[in-house]
Design an enzyme around this catalytic site. Structure first.
Site, short mmCIF file in Angstrom:
data_model
loop_
_atom_site.label_atom_id
_atom_site.label_comp_id
_atom_site.label_asym_id
_atom_site.label_seq_id
_atom_site.Cartn_x
_atom_site.Cartn_y
_atom_site.Cartn_z
N HIS A 77 0.80 -1.23 0.00
CA HIS A 77 0.00 0.00 0.00
C HIS A 77 0.83 1.27 0.00
O HIS A 77 0.28 2.36 0.23
CB HIS A 77 -0.92 0.05 1.21
N LYS B 31 -8.24 14.15 4.87
CA LYS B 31 -7.40 12.95 4.85
C LYS B 31 -6.39 13.12 5.98
O LYS B 31 -6.30 14.21 6.56
CB LYS B 31 -6.67 12.80 3.51
N ARG B 32 -5.63 12.07 6.31
CA ARG B 32 -4.58 12.24 7.30
C ARG B 32 -3.66 13.39 6.88
O ARG B 32 -3.43 13.61 5.68
CB ARG B 32 -3.77 10.94 7.43
N LYS C 117 0.98 14.61 1.24
CA LYS C 117 -0.37 14.87 0.74
C LYS C 117 -0.59 16.35 0.43
O LYS C 117 -1.57 16.73 -0.19
CB LYS C 117 -1.41 14.35 1.74
N THR D 141 -8.40 6.79 -1.66
CA THR D 141 -9.76 6.27 -1.81
C THR D 141 -10.77 7.38 -1.53
O THR D 141 -11.91 7.31 -2.00
CB THR D 141 -10.00 5.08 -0.87
N LYS E 159 -14.61 8.57 -3.13
CA LYS E 159 -15.80 8.89 -2.34
C LYS E 159 -16.34 10.27 -2.70
O LYS E 159 -17.56 10.48 -2.81
CB LYS E 159 -15.47 8.80 -0.84
F1 GPW Z 1 2.08 2.55 4.77
N1 GPW Z 1 -2.13 3.57 3.58
C1 GPW Z 1 -2.61 3.93 4.81
F2 GPW Z 1 1.21 1.30 3.27
O1 GPW Z 1 -3.69 4.47 4.96
F3 GPW Z 1 1.03 0.77 5.31
N2 GPW Z 1 -1.84 3.68 5.91
C2 GPW Z 1 -0.65 3.03 5.83
O2 GPW Z 1 0.03 2.85 6.85
C3 GPW Z 1 -0.21 2.59 4.56
C4 GPW Z 1 -0.95 2.90 3.45
C5 GPW Z 1 1.05 1.80 4.47
C6 GPW Z 1 -2.99 3.91 2.41
C7 GPW Z 1 -2.28 4.62 1.26
O3 GPW Z 1 -1.57 5.73 1.75
C8 GPW Z 1 -3.37 5.08 0.27
O4 GPW Z 1 -2.77 5.66 -0.86
C9 GPW Z 1 -4.23 3.89 -0.16
O5 GPW Z 1 -5.34 4.34 -0.90
C10 GPW Z 1 -4.74 3.12 1.05
O6 GPW Z 1 -3.66 2.76 1.93
C11 GPW Z 1 -5.48 1.87 0.68
O7 GPW Z 1 -4.76 1.11 -0.26
#
Ligand code: GPW
Length: 832
Positions: free
Chosen positions: A373, A564-565, A570, A672, A676
């Site tokens: 991710h 978002k975070r 970002k 994501t 939305k």
């Molecule tokens: F670093 N994402 C997240 F890959 O929300 F683990 N937290 C996390 O710690 C990580 C990824 C990690 C997010 C991505 O930043 C986002 O781009 C993506 O849409 C989402 O994971 C779901 O795939």
């Protein structure tokens, strides 16, 4: 003589007079539950009691479906998807459960008869904040889609006693409050102490020879902890399928040490208990950054070991050998947080079930699949070998063994390209050695996927290039999606009603059907409804803002939103630079023409992320000046909504005109929120990053506000040397804006407050805000012009929303089922 417990030959009738679905029966059940479970009557019930009573009522009606689903799975010995995730952000349960079993309208009706509003009851629920952001929310969307598709699946994770902290704002700064979400009880979970498992930690390993003369290893552990599963039903939309989310809670093995207790030291006797129970106390609040904390590794191993033992227990109930294990089980790991499962399954097979290494490895690789991710190197998990070996000595040995065999294979393929071998190794060498979890995940899985087209390409070409060279057949892309049940039907009921009036209800399961509405693009009635719905949604959010922030915003201004975070990549700060630019222009020329805008921000910063917290403070400081300035005259408003979570998100997305998706290209794996927003008819201003690229392809480039460097251009620019100062020197408007911040204009009495933000930009500007600044302004100018033409805007808004079918998580899950899991739906009959 043995007493035999006989199963009575009475079939429980489902949907009898106790659990009927008609309005009268529902009402009676609600009043019964209020009385017999909450011990209240209508006169003295609190709003929370009413919420609980309704939840019990809905839960009763889910249980039949749940039990029948699980019975069906057992009888047919189905293949199950086991989704392993350290995070789940499912959002509030009540509304979703009502909608999915088809009780939303009946419940609304009988509550009205009693003088209550359903939505007020729904507002009482504390959402389970068992995740940080996109990753945890994705897991919840996937669980919803699997149940709706009727695919046998179970989600495994951690029942954190404290979820993501509650954010408050004091004096413009973020403060964190513990999230005591279980304080008033959770009607949606069922504890299953009968499926308790034990998880070991620490100690050392001992080699021995078994009676057949074979070399074996046993793990002499130091301490152990018990895991209790808590099950939450995951109902599909209008199907009989109800899957399970099984979350583990840690308990001490003995309630306390009796010897110490009897010697009189009560405090010390319970200390060990507290220590064990710490494991599932709290969610680590970091998003996209890895923090090498021992307790975090304990959490990961704890839930993965519990889950694998649980999977094996259920398998052995119905099989005598492991021959069909890989037919019945597939495990998806949500990023590398559960990657230790690869070593744990090897340990269980080799040490406990005494399977030969090669066969165990075949099984393991066939069972596991890995989703990556992130491309950010600071987010890749690497555990110091010393820490790892102390906690999981046997697993470290197993990882060394996997590595030796793997590197042997890699050498036979690449010869002695030692630089490449070093990159492939599961161990990072150096003065401090590390276990690389992404490498373990790649080697131990048969499938590896990214979460958007660009992300997967960059994985293949860059972050995981050596693994791609070795086993390209393992790689595939699975672009993310979101569930239209929560993010259209529940969150935007008026839009949902418009869709249903024109299309019937099928769009809720098949979002691609929305494209048929393009036929109504020029239908005056349809367009008027569209505008009215957006206006209503904006009006509702304006009321929320007035109530919680005390800021009056114009509902007909352009709602320009980034939620978002908070993370530097970002680029919340880039949007803020634009806000300041407009402010600066208005100060120079108060008569300037512009579309009134309301800039809305929301998002949590990791508690230890100083820069992100300063960005939040800066947003508030800029807001305070701009919102009060008579020269601005209310044409610009800046709002920060505290405590962004799923519930707040559901209010925000439907009210947006413009969705800000402005990460530095190549940094956001998918995103994501972008999906939305667009599903609610917002237009996107965005970079060519993550899923933005595919959103733009789907909605058409003429309906998307694109700006910024491409990922390639970002790499090239950094390679030839990036000098933010060049932009500062040559762009006079940028210079004025930066100077304004640096001068302390927004921080009266504390001129240096935002110095760290300015310094970071001037010295390095790692995320290239300056490089994208001018093109972002130009693009915002196009947004301004488009919004001025309300008919044009409406056309674009409609086309965005109705072309989002591809981004339903039903489509994502269909692809995982077809390409990775090789599985499909199983019909569940009620009364069968
Ligand atoms: F670093 N994402 C997240 F890959 O929300 F683990 N937290 C996390 O710690 C990580 C990824 C990690 C997010 C991505 O930043 C986002 O781009 C993506 O849409 C989402 O994971 C779901 O795939």
């Amino acid at each position: 003589k043995k007493h035999v417990l006989r199963t009575p030959q009475v079939r429980v009738q489902v949907e009898d007079d106790r659990t009927g679905m008609d309005t009268e029966t529902l009402k009676r059940a609600f009043l019964d539950n209020l009385y017999y479970i909450q011990a209240k009557d209508l006169q003295n019930a609190t709003p929370y009691d009413l919420y609980m009573a309704l939840s019990w009522t809905v839960r009763d009606r889910l249980l039949q479906r749940w039990i029948h689903t699980q019975e069906t799975y057992l009888k047919q010995d189905v293949r199950s998807v086991c989704y392993f995730s350290a995070e789940y952000l499912p959002g509030r349960q009540l509304g979703n459960a009502l909608v999915n079993v088809g009780l939303y309208e009946p419940a609304r009706t009988f509550l009205r008869e009693l003088g209550f509003e359903l939505v007020d009851l729904m507002e009482q629920e504390n959402e389970p904040g068992l995740g940080n952001g996109g990753l945890g929310r994705l897991a919840a969307c996937f669980m919803d889609s699997l149940a709706t598709l009727g695919v046998p699946a179970i989600g495994y994770g951690i029942r954190y006693e404290f979820g993501i902290f509650a954010q408050t704002i004091q004096g413009g700064w973020q403060f964190e409050q513990p999230d005591r979400w279980l304080r008033y009880g959770n009607p949606w979970e069922i504890p299953r102490p009968e499926y308790l498992v034990e998880v070991k930690f620490g100690g050392h390993t001992e080699a021995y020879t078994d009676p057949q003369g074979r070399y074996r290893v046993s793990w002499v552990h130091e301490r152990s902890v018990l895991g209790t599963p808590y099950d939450t039903p995951v109902p599909g939309y209008r199907t009989n399928t109800v899957n399970t989310l099984r979350l583990w809670s840690a308990r001490a093995t003995e309630d306390f040490d009796f010897q110490v207790f009897n010697s009189g030291d009560f405090a010390r006797a319970v200390a060990g208990k507290t220590y064990s129970e710490n494991i599932t106390k709290v969610l680590y609040p970091n998003d996209n950054t890895y923090q090498g904390k021992e307790l975090r590794l304990e959490q990961q191993y704890f839930f993965v070991s519990c889950s694998l033992q649980d999977i094996l227990r259920r398998y052995w109930d119905h099989h005598v050998d492991l021959d069909s294990f890989t037919d019945k089980v597939t495990i998806q790991i949500n990023d590398t947080h559960p990657a230790i499962g690869i070593a744990e399954l090897m340990r269980l097979l080799v040490d406990e079930y005494l399977i030969e290494w090669d066969r165990a490895w075949q099984i393991t690789q066939k069972v596991f699949a890995y989703t990556n991710h992130t491309l950010l190197s600071e987010a890749l998990e690497r555990w110091p070998v010393s820490l790892f070996g102390r906690l999981l000595p046997r697993h470290l040995e197993i990882i060394y063994e996997i590595n030796e065999r793997f590197l042997h294979l890699a050498r036979s393929r690449f010869g002695n390209d030692e630089a490449r071998i070093a990159r492939l190794s599961l161990i990072q060498e150096g003065s401090e050695k590390y276990v690389r979890m992404a490498n373990l995940a790649c080697v131990g899985s048969h499938a590896i996927n990214g979460v958007a087209k660009l992300h997967t390409e960059l994985l293949e070409q860059d972050v995981l290039a050596d693994f791609y060279a070795l086993t390209p057949e393992k790689f595939s892309n699975k672009t993310n999606g979101v569930t239209p049940r929560r993010f259209v039907l529940l969150s935007n009921p008026k839009l949902a009603l418009l869709y249903t009036e024109r299309l019937g209800q099928e769009w809720i399961r098949d979002l691609a059907l929305l494209r048929k509405l393009e036929d109504h693009l020029h239908d005056a009635d349809f367009r008027a409804s569209w505008k009215q719905i957006k206006a209503d949604n904006k009006h509702d959010l304006a009321e929320y803002i007035l109530h919680f922030n005390g800021i009056e915003v114009a509902p007909d201004s352009l709602f320009d939103i980034q939620v978002k975070r908070v993370h530097e990549y970002k680029r919340q700060l880039l949007m803020l630079l634009y806000v300041i630019t407009l402010y600066h222009r208005l100060k120079q020329n108060p008569a300037m023409a512009l579309q009134p805008r309301t800039f809305i921000f929301a998002g949590k910063a990791a508690p230890g992320y100083t820069m992100a917290k300063l960005i939040i403070k800066c947003i508030h400081s800029v807001a305070a000046i701009i919102n009060a300035d008579p020269d601005v005259g209310g044409r610009l408003k800046v709002v920060f909504l505290a405590n962004f979570n799923v519930s707040l998100a559901q209010r925000i997305y439907p009210a947006a005109d413009l969705s800000e998706q402005i990460s530095t290209a190549g940094k956001e794996a998918s995103g994501t929120g972008n999906m939305k927003f667009a599903m609610g008819g917002a237009l996107t201003i965005g970079t060519l990053d993550g899923a933005n690229i595919e959103i733009r392809e789907q909605v058409g480039p003429e309906n998307f506000f694109l700006f910024g460097l491409t990922a390639q251009q970002v790499y090239a620019l950094k390679a030839r040397g990036y000098h933010p100062n060049d932009y500062y020197q040559t762009n006079t408007e940028l210079r004025s804006v930066i100077d304004l911040v640096a001068s302390g204009h927004f921080s009266p009495g504390r001129p240096d407050l935002f110095r760290p933000l300015v310094d970071a930009l001037m010295a390095r500007d790692e995320y290239l805000l300056f490089a994208d600044y001018q093109v972002y302004l130009d693009c915002q100018q196009q947004v301004d012009a488009a919004f001025a033409d309300s008919e044009r805007w409406t056309t674009m808004s409609i086309l965005n929303a109705v072309r989002m079918g591809y981004f339903s998580s039903d489509r994502s899950m269909g692809e995982y089922c077809r390409d990775i899991w090789k599985t499909g739906p199983v019909a569940v009959e009620l009364n069968g």
